[in-house]
Design an enzyme around this catalytic site. Structure first.
Site, short mmCIF file in Angstrom:
data_model
loop_
_atom_site.label_atom_id
_atom_site.label_comp_id
_atom_site.label_asym_id
_atom_site.label_seq_id
_atom_site.Cartn_x
_atom_site.Cartn_y
_atom_site.Cartn_z
N LYS A 81 0.66 -1.20 0.05
CA LYS A 81 -0.01 0.03 0.05
C LYS A 81 0.73 1.28 -0.06
CE LYS A 81 -2.99 2.50 2.96
NZ LYS A 81 -3.86 2.69 4.38
N ASP A 112 -2.92 10.71 2.48
CA ASP A 112 -4.65 10.05 2.98
C ASP A 112 -5.11 11.21 3.59
OD1 ASP A 112 -6.79 8.60 3.16
OD2 ASP A 112 -5.89 7.43 4.78
N LYS A 156 -10.82 12.99 7.02
CA LYS A 156 -10.15 12.90 8.35
C LYS A 156 -10.10 14.17 8.98
CE LYS A 156 -6.86 9.21 7.18
NZ LYS A 156 -7.31 8.19 8.18
N ASP A 175 1.53 7.03 5.08
CA ASP A 175 0.53 5.84 4.56
C ASP A 175 1.25 5.03 3.46
OD1 ASP A 175 -1.68 4.26 5.68
OD2 ASP A 175 -3.34 5.66 4.60
N ASP A 225 -12.06 6.40 3.38
CA ASP A 225 -11.10 6.40 4.39
C ASP A 225 -10.74 4.93 4.45
OD1 ASP A 225 -8.96 7.57 5.67
OD2 ASP A 225 -9.96 7.59 7.43
N GLU A 264 -9.33 3.08 2.20
CA GLU A 264 -8.88 3.25 0.71
C GLU A 264 -7.82 2.27 0.36
OE1 GLU A 264 -5.43 4.60 2.70
OE2 GLU A 264 -7.73 5.14 3.01
N ARG A 302 -7.46 -0.93 1.32
CA ARG A 302 -7.73 -2.25 0.73
C ARG A 302 -8.15 -2.34 -0.60
NH1 ARG A 302 -12.21 -2.05 5.30
NH2 ARG A 302 -10.43 -1.01 6.37
#
Length: 530
Positions: free
Chosen positions: A273, A278, A285, A296, A356, A358, A360
């Site tokens: 990932k 993010d 967020k 991230d 959020d 995202e 996966r």
């Protein structure tokens, strides 16, 4: 930063270290009396200060030899582990740099036992790799990420010496150099801000790193139409970023092939990932939770670093492929939103529940691609997702990485291998378990979808918040059709490194250090065994 030459010595002492070119001695110890036996002048300090030996301290002997005393703290309790040596080495290394020391010799006043802990167990002691871990701690102490090195000169070791007797010294040094090279690349990608390591700039950096590599093949997919077709879930996440050309996504594919195909035992596939920032997307967020989201990308960073380790070690028993999903989860007029249904590469209709969630999304299509490739292999295939995925991982296990297996991976003891290797190399992991609830909770509630991506709550407010994303990826990628009882079983291990990719503590209001986890654990589990 180049790695210094590391030398192993059998019998050097404090008194003759300078004759060998060392400008100071570091004494790592557990028992204060053993320190004093090693450095008799330390008795005077102990007489004057009852707290002497409880923290890193610089002293000077009668011959004007600088000695840094580095206590490990207790190591004999059931809950102690080799990180005692990592922490002592890191602190001592930083103190050396502050003092202008550039070529320290490291002594162990009272080395720990590395044998089995009792007659009825064959498992090696917890401190089997204490020397290697100490070496890595000293190397970490001088590391500065690429954005710092581009700004100013940083201090480095001229040389490092260690007084220790290792049965497999060549393999030990290979392990240290391989892990550190991989960790440094991982940290160079994971540490900088989201502009210095945007998807485009990460891809360019990796092209530079592996351009002339004889063992690593790299391919960058930058065509937006190809990404939309081949990786539709990742494309949905990155939609809002497409208005800004410098934030455009990249898919990076890497491959390593064993130099001796007759010795290959496993095919490993890693999905990293790489969300370079993010915002949470449309489910933005808030309340300060967006801070630190430039990190991230650390799952993809670690996978890239692992390939640098592969390049260094050239293991024969594995072939390895990887895909890095490098995207920015921006917010804007073209953001993907909850209630959308997006069809995955596998043809699965995904109902979006939370933008959020995202991570996966960006990994699932690559996981599906590797499932397709694994089906063509005749050797066992193990698939991994590596991600700073959930706050629930932090809530459940604090600063530890997590590994959880599907049925085939569990029977192959994949998470157990990671756990044991990480325990010995100061890159510890916890083993979590994949349960039926993790699949049940993402089942469709209507005929409009085949799987539900997430609910509308934070993972920390959701039961089994770090486990059920694996259930989603299993279904959306089609891996659920390749369980342990299928005609073609494929191992799948999900690694959530939200806790281990960074240290817990930071200095003042700064961001915490990136660690490079799980490069060391993966190296010990799959690449080098001694």
């Amino acid at each position: 930063m180049e790695l210094p030459k590391i030398q192993l010595h059998a019998e050097l002492t404090v008194s003759n270290a300078s004759a060998e070119g060392y400008d100071a001695v570091v004494v790592v110890f557990t028992n204060k009396q053993k320190l004093i036996q090693t450095v008799p002048e330390a008795q005077a300090y102990a007489d004057l200060d009852s707290a002497f030996g409880e923290q890193v301290q610089l002293i000077v002997t009668l011959t004007k030899q600088r000695v840094v005393v580095a206590p490990t703290g207790p190591i004999d309790r059931d809950y102690d582990d080799v990180r005692r040596y990592q922490d002592a080495a890191f602190a001592a290394g930083q103190r050396c740099i502050q003092a202008g020391i550039r070529s320290p010799l490291v002594l162990f006043a009272d080395p720990p036992s590395t044998s089995a802990t009792s007659a009825w167990t064959q498992q090696a002691g917890d401190y089997k790799k204490y020397v290697e871990v100490t070496m890595l701690g000293f190397l970490e102490a001088v590391y500065e990420p690429i954005n710092v090195r581009e700004h100013k000169e940083v201090p480095n070791w001229r040389s490092l010496g260690f007084v220790a007797s290792l049965e497999n010294s060549d393999k030990a040094l290979q392990f240290v150099y391989g892990v550190e090279m991989g960790r440094r690349l991982a940290k160079d990608i994971g540490s900088p801000d989201p502009e210095r390591m945007s998807p485009i700039r990460i891809a360019e950096h990796l092209q530079d790193i592996f351009r002339d590599s004889p063992t690593i093949k790299l391919r960058v997919i930058d065509d937006l139409d190809v990404i939309k077709k081949e990786y539709p879930l990742a494309h949905a996440v990155t939609r809002a970023s497409l208005a800004v050309p410098r934030h455009h996504p990249r898919i990076v594919l890497l491959e390593y092939k064993s130099p001796d195909q007759s010795k290959v035992e496993e095919n490993l596939f890693f999905v990293g990932k790489g969300v370079t920032y993010d915002t949470g997307g449309a489910d933005i967020k808030c309340s300060g939770h967006m801070r630190d989201m430039s990190r991230d990308k650390c799952g993809a960073a670690a996978v890239a670093g692992f390939f640098k380790t592969l390049e260094e070690l050239k293991p024969k028993r594995v072939n390895v492929r990887a895909g890095l999903a490098l995207v920015r989860n921006s917010v804007g007029s073209d953001s993907y939103v909850s209630d959308e249904i997006i069809v995955s590469r596998n043809g699965t209709r995904v109902l979006v529940g939370n933008t959020d969630a995202e991570g996966r999304m960006v990994m699932t299509d690559l996981l599906c691609q590797f499932k397709e490739e694994a089906l063509k292999e005749d050797k066992p295939s193990l698939l991994f997702t590596v991600a700073t995925l959930t706050g629930h991982a932090l809530r459940a296990y604090d600063g530890y990485g997590i590994a959880l297996d599907n049925g085939f991976a569990r029977r192959s003891k994949v998470s157990q291998r990671i756990f044991e290797a990480g325990h010995l190399s100061a890159d510890p992991f916890e083993i979590s378990t994949f349960r039926r609830e993790d699949v049940d909770v993402v089942q469709p509630g209507s005929s409009s979808e085949d799987v539900v991506q997430a609910n509308d709550k934070a993972s920390t407010m959701t039961n089994r918040g770090h486990q059920y994303p694996a259930g989603f990826m299993l279904i959306a990628s089609g891996l659920d059709k390749h369980g342990v009882h299928s005609a073609k079983p494929i191992g799948f291990t999900h690694m959530d490194v939200a806790g281990s990719a960074e240290t817990i503590a930071s200095k003042n209001w700064s961001l915490p250090r990136v660690t490079g986890s799980p490069v060391a654990a993966l190296t010990g589990a799959f690449l080098i065994d001694y």
